[in-house]
Design a protein around this motif. Structure first.
Motif, mmCIF file in Angstrom:
data_model
loop_
_atom_site.group_PDB
_atom_site.id
_atom_site.type_symbol
_atom_site.label_atom_id
_atom_site.label_comp_id
_atom_site.label_asym_id
_atom_site.label_seq_id
_atom_site.Cartn_x
_atom_site.Cartn_y
_atom_site.Cartn_z
ATOM 1 N N SER A 68 0.941 -1.259 0.072
ATOM 2 C CA SER A 68 -0.134 0.055 0.092
ATOM 3 C C SER A 68 0.630 1.325 -0.266
ATOM 4 C CB SER A 68 -0.923 0.145 1.115
ATOM 5 O OG SER A 68 -1.883 -1.137 1.110
ATOM 6 N N LEU A 73 -0.796 4.514 -1.778
ATOM 7 C CA LEU A 73 -2.058 4.477 -1.145
ATOM 8 C C LEU A 73 -1.926 4.739 0.201
ATOM 9 C CD1 LEU A 73 -3.641 0.984 -2.937
ATOM 10 C CD2 LEU A 73 -3.771 3.574 -3.717
ATOM 11 N N VAL A 97 -2.173 11.075 -7.072
ATOM 12 C CA VAL A 97 -3.312 10.256 -7.763
ATOM 13 C C VAL A 97 -2.887 10.116 -9.217
ATOM 14 C CG1 VAL A 97 -5.647 10.202 -8.388
ATOM 15 C CG2 VAL A 97 -5.066 11.226 -6.167
ATOM 16 N N ARG A 100 0.121 7.434 -9.728
ATOM 17 C CA ARG A 100 -0.363 6.120 -9.624
ATOM 18 C C ARG A 100 -1.313 5.912 -10.749
ATOM 19 N NH1 ARG A 100 -2.915 7.314 -4.050
ATOM 20 N NH2 ARG A 100 -4.959 7.340 -5.095
ATOM 21 N N GLY A 101 -2.097 6.902 -11.298
ATOM 22 C CA GLY A 101 -2.836 6.402 -12.637
ATOM 23 C C GLY A 101 -2.122 6.167 -13.845
ATOM 24 N N PHE A 106 -2.959 -2.147 -10.845
ATOM 25 C CA PHE A 106 -3.287 -2.907 -9.828
ATOM 26 C C PHE A 106 -3.858 -4.192 -10.237
ATOM 27 C CE2 PHE A 106 -2.827 1.477 -8.344
ATOM 28 C CZ PHE A 106 -2.026 1.237 -7.038
ATOM 29 N N PHE A 108 -6.361 -6.850 -7.863
ATOM 30 C CA PHE A 108 -6.781 -7.195 -6.506
ATOM 31 C C PHE A 108 -7.464 -8.614 -6.072
ATOM 32 C CE2 PHE A 108 -7.953 -2.856 -7.874
ATOM 33 C CZ PHE A 108 -7.179 -2.097 -7.043
ATOM 34 N N ASN A 112 -12.452 -6.794 -8.009
ATOM 35 C CA ASN A 112 -12.866 -5.484 -8.134
ATOM 36 C C ASN A 112 -13.129 -5.061 -9.594
ATOM 37 O OD1 ASN A 112 -12.411 -5.624 -5.291
ATOM 38 N ND2 ASN A 112 -10.780 -4.088 -5.079
ATOM 39 N N LEU A 114 -16.299 -3.851 -12.045
ATOM 40 C CA LEU A 114 -17.396 -3.045 -12.104
ATOM 41 C C LEU A 114 -18.421 -4.230 -12.510
ATOM 42 C CD1 LEU A 114 -16.109 0.204 -13.104
ATOM 43 C CD2 LEU A 114 -17.028 -0.404 -10.673
ATOM 44 N N ILE A 129 -10.107 6.656 -17.000
ATOM 45 C CA ILE A 129 -9.653 7.700 -15.824
ATOM 46 C C ILE A 129 -8.751 8.708 -16.553
ATOM 47 C CG2 ILE A 129 -8.325 7.776 -13.711
ATOM 48 C CD1 ILE A 129 -9.666 5.017 -13.024
ATOM 49 N N GLN B 305 -15.460 -0.859 -5.113
ATOM 50 C CA GLN B 305 -15.294 -0.450 -6.674
ATOM 51 C C GLN B 305 -15.017 1.107 -6.602
ATOM 52 O OE1 GLN B 305 -17.745 -2.736 -5.805
ATOM 53 N NE2 GLN B 305 -16.810 -4.192 -7.304
ATOM 54 N N SER B 308 -11.084 0.765 -5.709
ATOM 55 C CA SER B 308 -10.442 0.684 -6.753
ATOM 56 C C SER B 308 -10.186 1.875 -7.550
ATOM 57 C CB SER B 308 -11.035 -0.420 -7.411
ATOM 58 O OG SER B 308 -11.395 -1.524 -6.486
ATOM 59 N N LEU B 309 -11.206 2.456 -7.935
ATOM 60 C CA LEU B 309 -11.088 3.592 -9.130
ATOM 61 C C LEU B 309 -10.103 4.678 -8.502
ATOM 62 C CD1 LEU B 309 -14.826 3.906 -9.934
ATOM 63 C CD2 LEU B 309 -12.952 2.839 -11.508
ATOM 64 N N LYS B 310 -10.372 4.867 -7.245
ATOM 65 C CA LYS B 310 -9.098 5.771 -6.568
ATOM 66 C C LYS B 310 -7.873 5.284 -6.729
ATOM 67 C CE LYS B 310 -11.575 8.653 -2.964
ATOM 68 N NZ LYS B 310 -11.314 8.779 -1.469
ATOM 69 N N ALA B 311 -7.788 3.971 -6.322
ATOM 70 C CA ALA B 311 -6.243 3.428 -6.552
ATOM 71 C C ALA B 311 -5.864 3.541 -7.873
ATOM 72 C CB ALA B 311 -6.384 2.160 -5.987
ATOM 73 N N MET B 312 -6.627 3.592 -8.837
ATOM 74 C CA MET B 312 -6.309 3.296 -10.216
ATOM 75 C C MET B 312 -6.119 4.852 -10.650
ATOM 76 S SD MET B 312 -8.100 0.426 -11.969
ATOM 77 C CE MET B 312 -9.673 0.371 -11.422
ATOM 78 N N GLY B 313 -6.226 5.867 -9.921
ATOM 79 C CA GLY B 313 -5.948 7.286 -10.270
ATOM 80 C C GLY B 313 -7.189 8.303 -10.413
ATOM 81 N N LEU B 314 -8.412 7.765 -9.993
ATOM 82 C CA LEU B 314 -9.395 8.663 -10.342
ATOM 83 C C LEU B 314 -9.359 9.819 -9.051
ATOM 84 C CD1 LEU B 314 -11.752 8.753 -12.253
ATOM 85 C CD2 LEU B 314 -13.269 7.563 -10.714
ATOM 86 N N THR B 315 -9.502 10.928 -9.172
ATOM 87 C CA THR B 315 -9.411 12.079 -8.162
ATOM 88 C C THR B 315 -10.529 12.021 -7.583
ATOM 89 O OG1 THR B 315 -10.431 13.660 -9.842
ATOM 90 C CG2 THR B 315 -7.911 13.425 -9.515
ATOM 91 N N ARG B 318 -13.479 13.935 -9.377
ATOM 92 C CA ARG B 318 -14.322 12.930 -10.352
ATOM 93 C C ARG B 318 -15.383 11.915 -9.758
ATOM 94 N NH1 ARG B 318 -10.187 11.464 -14.909
ATOM 95 N NH2 ARG B 318 -11.866 10.808 -16.163
ATOM 96 N N PRO B 392 -8.202 4.725 -0.289
ATOM 97 C CA PRO B 392 -7.819 3.728 -1.450
ATOM 98 C C PRO B 392 -7.213 2.512 -1.075
ATOM 99 C CG PRO B 392 -6.672 5.729 -1.904
ATOM 100 C CD PRO B 392 -7.310 6.102 -0.797
ATOM 101 N N ALA B 393 -6.565 2.550 -0.111
ATOM 102 C CA ALA B 393 -5.653 1.220 0.427
ATOM 103 C C ALA B 393 -6.660 0.116 0.909
ATOM 104 C CB ALA B 393 -4.851 1.653 1.744
ATOM 105 N N VAL B 395 -8.632 -1.110 -0.874
ATOM 106 C CA VAL B 395 -8.803 -2.305 -1.732
ATOM 107 C C VAL B 395 -7.936 -3.356 -1.280
ATOM 108 C CG1 VAL B 395 -9.727 -0.801 -3.506
ATOM 109 C CG2 VAL B 395 -7.048 -1.016 -2.976
#
Lengths: 250, 398
Positions: A68, A73, A97, A100-101, A106, A108, A112, A114, A129, B305, B308-315, B318, B392-393, B395
């Motif tokens: 993490s 994170l 952020v 990371r993007g 990642f 999991f 996870n 959708l 994203i 979910q 996960s989106l936060k971890a993947m870079g979603l602010t 958004r 986000p951790a 996840v």
């Protein structure tokens, strides 16, 4: 071999390859006062590009906390973390952020995905994203799904896929934006033995690339054979590091 | 990310329908009850709306609404006619008549019915009904002639065909129905009779003054409100004795002012607004509770979910946008279903002849939209907070 010696050896070996992740003296505390728990106790770790590093150890040993922190994170209580040459201490808020993007993928334990999106749409999420157009992102995701062997399932919903297939979609999602660091948390824990082997083989074949580091947290000793290096953790510290030679694409 | 947010919402059918149903129920209740309240209130002004010929109503200065008209003197009419800007002014009578439905029959078995009587200008028929269903307006010049409104006719003689020529007794005097006209539904549901002014005042007990009000028109180009002000000013009387304040002139109001005054009287003096307000509030709070609880539960189920989106870079910005998109989509659909349902209900009930008071002006739609907007905001607020503080951790926690 004491811990410091092991870590020194690990660090010395690491200098021969590009270091994707460098952790120095990383500690992490949760809670305060009497309820304080020290999850990490001065961890030093190097993760090399082009390799798969397995973080192994019993539950509660600090594996998840460490990845993490490496993935940005979680903030460490003390210590320095550098990922892809960038000190995470200097990245805050929106910049962290975005970092990371752009650079981290990642995978999991619970996939996870959708549930309302198709496999292709799920795999396209990181591109969306990052601002790519939907059609363009989904088209790219389809090619990655082809690469992970799910070309015939691009329009399936997660509920129509097996656990192994869902994890392969998650891997496609993690790789679609071509990150330099892939972080996988117990990717085989929810799978049967056969599916677990398939997923690990896929990770080795598709994810491990020159210039990309892959960190896999696992306590599944059946998959230990896939890692170039195995970092054993115990009680918030790195106990020892094993190196092994793994054939490409195995 | 909006399409992902929408797919997330619509993909969970049960939650989606639950949220939409909660909002639709709230919108239905708010719009329907408000429309009924407005329909009822507007019925209190139906007489004023039906009498469209004049620009101005002139009455005793203490009048607040149409049912409390206090008689004026003939002299007042001449004073008003002399005010600059007044093109014409005529007498108008409004009172109540007691009908005996079977003239000449057995008194013990006779049926009686209260009614509203309008005495309209003898010469020009100012104040006459706008739409005649049966008969001719000119027939009002015949002896004892009256015209009855269609709703009143059906109320007094249900299931009987419309017909002219019926003879009745009104306050012990003979009247003959020579025509049937359209009139708006009234608050008290009494039948409405139109007749000539000179005839109407024969039906009522003789008093010193009988003219209920005056109806006046303004000269072309004159401002009706300014003429009203002049009428009030010029009909004011000097003080009864030196040192006393001047006695107020006649009250003159435009049609719209008189409608507003009558409405405000009923709003202030009756419990209509409070009673319907309670139901509307109930709809609002039930909507908040159902939509809020379901939406929060939906967000909780999707927390991983979102993580996960936060971890993947979603602010965060958004993510908040996604939550609000979901909430407002549900709100928009729920609002449409709710007000659509309320409108269909009103249409079905009014076309089936149920005499339901139902009026849905654009203000009801706007107010309902505002209420739904608040419900959506409140419902999504807790969810937004939950998502914002989400680490986000999370996840990585199995």
């Amino acid at each position: 071999m004491n811990r410091m010696t092991v870590q020194s050896i690990a660090s010395a070996t690491a200098t021969s390859l590009a270091r994707a992740v460098v952790c120095r003296g990383v500690t992490k505390d949760f809670g305060e006062g009497d309820t304080r728990v020290q999850a990490l106790r001065g961890v030093n770790l190097d993760v090399l590009g082009g390799e798969m590093t397995l973080l192994v150890g019993e539950s509660g040993c600090g594996k998840t906390t460490l990845i993490s922190i490496v993935a940005g994170l979680l903030d460490p209580t003390a210590g320095e973390v550098t990922v892809l040459g960038q000190s995470l201490r200097h990245l805050r808020g929106r910049r962290l952020v975005q970092f990371r993007g752009q650079h981290i993928g990642f995978v999991f334990q619970q996939y996870n995905l959708l549930p309302a999106l198709t496999a292709a749409e799920n795999a396209a999420v990181p591109l969306i994203i990052s601002g790519r157009k939907r059609a363009e992102a989904v088209a790219k995701a389809r090619t990655v799904l082809e690469a992970v062997g799910l070309g015939s399932k691009v329009n399936s919903l997660p509920s129509q896929l097996s656990g192994g297939q869902q994890q392969r979609v998650a891997i496609a999602r993690a790789l679609v934006h071509e990150p330099k660091l892939l972080v996988c948390d117990e990717p085989t824990a929810a799978l049967d033995a056969h599916s677990g082997q398939t997923v690990m083989q896929l990770l080795r074949r598709v994810a491990v690339q020159p210039g990309r580091a892959v960190i896999v947290v696992t306590h599944d000793n059946r998959v230990f054979g896939y890692g170039d290096r195995i970092v054993h953790m115990s009680d918030g510290t790195i106990e020892r590091v094993e190196e092994q030679t793994v054939a490409r694409g195995s | 990310m909006s399409w992902i947010a929408i797919k997330m919402l619509t993909g969970d059918r049960a939650k989606y329908l639950g949220i939409v149903a909660g909002i639709a129920f709230a919108a239905l209740l708010i719009a329907q009850q408000a429309s009924i309240a407005i329909g009822l209130l507007m019925r209190t002004t139906s007489h004023i709306q039906d009498i469209a010929d004049p620009d101005i109503w002139i009455m005793d200065p203490n009048i607040q609404f149409i049912d409390e008209l206090k008689p004026l003197t003939e002299n007042d009419l001449y004073r008003v006619r002399g005010v600059p800007g007044v093109a014409w002014a005529v007498r108008f009578y409004k009172g109540q008549g007691r009908l005996k439905l079977d003239i000449g029959g057995d008194k013990k078995k006779a049926k009686y019915q209260q009614s509203v009587v309008f005495g309209i200008d003898d010469a020009a028929f100012v104040g006459a009904p706008r739409e005649i269903v049966l008969g001719k307006l000119a027939d009002l010049r015949r002896p004892d002639a009256v015209m009855i409104d269609e709703n009143g006719y059906r109320y007094v003689w249900p299931n009987e065909p419309l017909a002219v020529g019926r003879e009745l007794e009104m306050n012990d005097r003979r009247v003959v129905i020579v025509g049937i006209c359209k009139a708006s539904e009234t608050f008290n549901t009494f039948p409405i009779f139109y007749c000539q002014y000179h005839q109407a005042i024969r039906y009522v007990p003789q008093e010193r003054k009988v003219m209920s009000a005056m109806l006046a028109g303004v000269e072309p180009g004159a401002d009706a409100e300014e003429v009203c002000r002049r009428i009030q000013e010029q009909t004011a009387l000097r003080p009864a004795k030196p040192g006393d304040p001047a006695r107020p002139g006649l009250k003159a109001m435009t049609n719209q002012q008189f409608i507003d005054s009558t409405l405000m009287y009923f709003v202030r003096r009756t419990g209509i607004v409070v009673n319907f307000g309670i139901t509307v509030s109930l709809g609002f709070f039930v909507g908040c509770a159902v939509a809020g609880q379901t939406f929060y539960s939906f967000t909780l189920e999707n927390l991983r979910q979102f993580g996960s989106l936060k971890a993947m870079g979603l602010t965060n910005r958004r993510i908040v946008g996604m939550v609000l998109t979901q909430a407002f989509l549900a709100g928009f659909i729920g609002y449409g279903l709710g007000v659509g349902g309320a409108a269909l209900f009103g249409k079905a009930m009014t076309s089936s002849g149920s005499r339901l008071a139902f009026l849905m002006p654009w203000q009801v739609l706007a107010a309902t939209a505002a209420a739904i907007f608040v419900i959506v905001l409140l419902s999504s607020f807790v969810s937004v907070i939950k998502v914002l503080v989400l680490e986000p951790a999370v996840v990585f926690r199995g």
